[in-house]
Design a protein around this motif. Structure first.
Motif, short mmCIF file in Angstrom:
data_model
loop_
_atom_site.label_atom_id
_atom_site.label_comp_id
_atom_site.label_asym_id
_atom_site.label_seq_id
_atom_site.Cartn_x
_atom_site.Cartn_y
_atom_site.Cartn_z
N ASP A 85 0.81 -1.22 0.00
CA ASP A 85 0.00 0.00 0.00
C ASP A 85 0.84 1.27 0.00
O ASP A 85 0.30 2.36 -0.20
CB ASP A 85 -0.94 -0.01 1.21
N LYS A 86 2.15 1.12 0.22
CA LYS A 86 3.08 2.25 0.17
C LYS A 86 2.63 3.40 1.08
O LYS A 86 2.59 4.56 0.69
CB LYS A 86 3.23 2.77 -1.27
N VAL A 87 2.30 3.06 2.32
CA VAL A 87 1.77 4.08 3.23
C VAL A 87 2.85 5.09 3.61
O VAL A 87 4.04 4.78 3.63
CB VAL A 87 1.17 3.44 4.50
N ASP A 88 2.39 6.29 3.92
CA ASP A 88 3.29 7.35 4.37
C ASP A 88 3.49 7.31 5.88
O ASP A 88 4.49 7.82 6.39
CB ASP A 88 2.73 8.72 3.97
N VAL A 89 2.54 6.74 6.59
CA VAL A 89 2.61 6.67 8.05
C VAL A 89 1.75 5.50 8.52
O VAL A 89 0.74 5.15 7.90
CB VAL A 89 2.13 8.00 8.68
N LEU A 90 2.17 4.88 9.61
CA LEU A 90 1.45 3.77 10.22
C LEU A 90 0.77 4.24 11.50
O LEU A 90 1.36 5.02 12.27
CB LEU A 90 2.40 2.63 10.56
N ILE A 91 -0.44 3.75 11.76
CA ILE A 91 -1.10 3.95 13.04
C ILE A 91 -1.42 2.57 13.60
O ILE A 91 -1.96 1.72 12.91
CB ILE A 91 -2.41 4.76 12.90
N GLY A 92 -1.08 2.35 14.87
CA GLY A 92 -1.43 1.07 15.50
C GLY A 92 -0.33 0.56 16.42
O GLY A 92 0.77 1.09 16.44
N SER A 93 -0.69 -0.41 17.20
CA SER A 93 -2.00 -1.06 17.22
C SER A 93 -2.74 -0.69 18.50
O SER A 93 -2.35 0.24 19.22
CB SER A 93 -1.81 -2.57 17.14
#
Length: 380
Positions: A85-93
Motif C-alpha cells: 500500500d506504500k503508506v506514508d505513516v502507520l497507526i497502530g496497534s
C-alpha cells in the motif's frame, strides 16, 4: 501520425495520473477489531470512518486492517501496508504487544508510526515511533500520589503478563517506593485467561491496603470481579486502559468505588472550560456518539483521534520538504511530528521532543471514581 499523437497523449495521461497518485497521503492502520483487544480496537476503528479525507489540500487514503490482537498478524499487516500500500505513516496497534511488533516494521522501513497504546521501546527502536496515549509512568504517578494522600502503606499488584503489565509494574514500583508504599504481592495473568482465582487468593492473603489491577478493556474486569467475590475490602485501582464501556459492563457492581486515571475526554463534560482539550473533546464525543449511539464513546476512540491529530498537524510542515509517497516525505513527517509544539488533542496537548515521543504532560489526565456505573472526577 495519429497513432504517434495518441501515444503521446496516453503518456501524458499516465504521467498526470502518477503525479496525482503521488500526491495522495496514505495512512495505514492496524488495530484489534477482534480478539481479546476488541473492546479497544472497535471504538478506534469507528473513529476512522469520521476522519477528514483531506489534509492541507492533499487527498487522504485510509487503509484499515484487523490484527485480531495477534502480534504476528500485526507484523504481517504492517509489512503489507508498507510494501503493497506504500503508506506514508502507520497507526497502530490497540494493544502493546501488537504495537511493538509493528514498531519493528516501522523502524526497518523508515516509516513513521503513531501508536494507540503506550508501548515502551529501547532508544535504538524509538526513532520512528510516537504515541497518542499517555505514558504509563505519568498515569502511575497520579495513582501513587492519590494512594499516598489517602494513607496507603502497602500495595498489591496484578497485571497482564506482557509488555503493558511489565511497564506499569516497573513504573509503579519505583514511584511507590519513593512515596513510602511497600509492594507486598505481585501477580500476573494473560489477556485471554478465564480465571485468576489462584492469584487473587495470594493477593488477599497478603492483606494490602490497596490493589492495582493492570489490564485493558473487558479483560481488566476478571481480577476486579474475583477480588470482590473473595471479599477484598481495600481500595482497588485500575489503569486508563480499563476506561471503556466493556469494562464497566463486565465488571458491573464490582467496579463500584474503583479509582483510575483517565484522559480528560473521558469526562469532558466534567473538566473546566479552561482546559485546552475541552473544545476538541466535546466535538469528538458529539460526532462519535451521533454515529455510534449515546454513551458509546470510550477513551480508545480518543487515542485513535489523537493519533490522526498528531499526523494532521505535521503534514503541512512535511509538505514543505517533499510530496507524499516518497522516502523524503516520510522522513520529513517524522521530523515534523517530533518538532511540532502545543498540538491540542482530545487527551491533552502534545509537545514531542527527541527524548520524549509521548509528549503529554499533567494536562493529560484526571482522577475518577466509578460511582453508579459512571465516572466521577475526584481530587488528588
Amino acid at each position: 501520425m495519429q497513432l504517434k499523437k495518441l501515444a503521446v497523449l496516453c503518456s501524458i495521461a499516465l504521467l498526470s495520473s502518477a503525479e496525482s497518485a503521488l500526491a495522495d497521503l496514505t495512512i495505514g492502520v492496524s488495530l484489534s477489531a477482534t480478539g481479546p483487544g476488541a473492546s479497544l480496537g472497535i471504538p478506534e476503528k469507528n473513529v476512522f470512518a469520521l476522519l477528514p479525507t483531506q489534509i492541507s489540500g492533499e487527498k487522504v487514503n485510509y487503509v484499515v486492517l484487523d490484527d485480531a490482537t495477534d502480534p504476528s498478524v500485526a507484523t504481517k499487516n504492517a509489512r503489507k501496508l508498507v510494501t503493497e500500500d506504500k503508506v506514508d505513516v502507520l497507526i497502530g496497534s490497540s494493544t502493546t504487544p501488537a504495537t511493538v511488533a509493528i514498531a519493528e516494521v516501522a523502524n526497518e522501513s523508515a516509516t513513521p508510526q503513531v501508536t494507540m497504546s503506550p508501548a515502551a521501546l529501547p532508544v535504538e527502536r524509538n526513532k520512528w515511533v510516537f504515541r497518542s496515549p499517555q505514558q504509563n509512568s505519568v498515569m502511575a504517578n497520579a495513582v501513587v500520589q492519590h494512594m499516598k494522600a489517602n494513607g496507603v502503606k502497602t500495595l498489591g499488584f496484578i497485571g497482564f503478563s506482557d509488555a503493558y503489565g511489565e511497564d506499569w509494574l516497573t513504573s509503579v514500583t519505583a514511584k511507590a517506593e519513593a512515596a513510602g508504599i511497600k509492594l507486598v504481592a505481585t501477580e500476573r495473568y494473560a489477556r485471554a485467561d478465564t480465571s485468576v482465582s489462584g492469584q487473587v487468593l495470594k493477593l488477599v492473603a497478603a492483606r494490602p491496603d490497596a490493589i492495582l489491577i493492570v489490564g485493558s478493556g473487558s479483560p481488566a474486569a476478571l481480577p476486579q470481579t474475583t477480588l470482590i467475590e473473595r471479599g477484598y475490602k481495600g481500595q482497588i485501582y485500575q489503569t486508563h486502559a480499563a476506561a471503556n464501556q466493556a469494562f464497566l459492563k463486565v465488571a458491573g457492581k464490582s467496579a463500584e468505588g474503583v479509582i483510575m486515571p483517565v484522559g480528560p475526554v473521558v469526562v469532558v463534560d466534567q473538566v473546566p472550560d479552561s482546559h485546552p482539550s475541552k473544545k476538541v473533546g466535546l466535538d469528538l464525543v458529539k460526532k462519535y456518539e451521533a454515529q455510534n449511539g449515546a454513551g458509546s464513546f470510550s477513551s480508545f476512540a480518543g487515542h485513535a483521534f489523537d493519533a490522526y491529530r498528531i499526523i494532521e498537524q505535521a503534514v503541512p510542515v512535511a509538505l514543505k520538504t517533499a510530496k507524499p509517497g516518497t522516502p523524503e516525505f516520510r522522513a520529513a513527517l517524522r521530523d515534523a511530528i517530533e518538532s511540532n509544539k502545543e498540538v491540542v488533542a482530545s487527551h491533552g496537548v502534545f509537545n514531542m521532543t527527541a527524548a520524549d515521543h509521548f509528549g503529554l504532560d499533567e494536562r493529560s489526565h484526571v482522577l475518577v471514581k466509578i460511582d453508579s456505573g459512571a465516572y466521577r472526577v475526584i481530587g488528588k
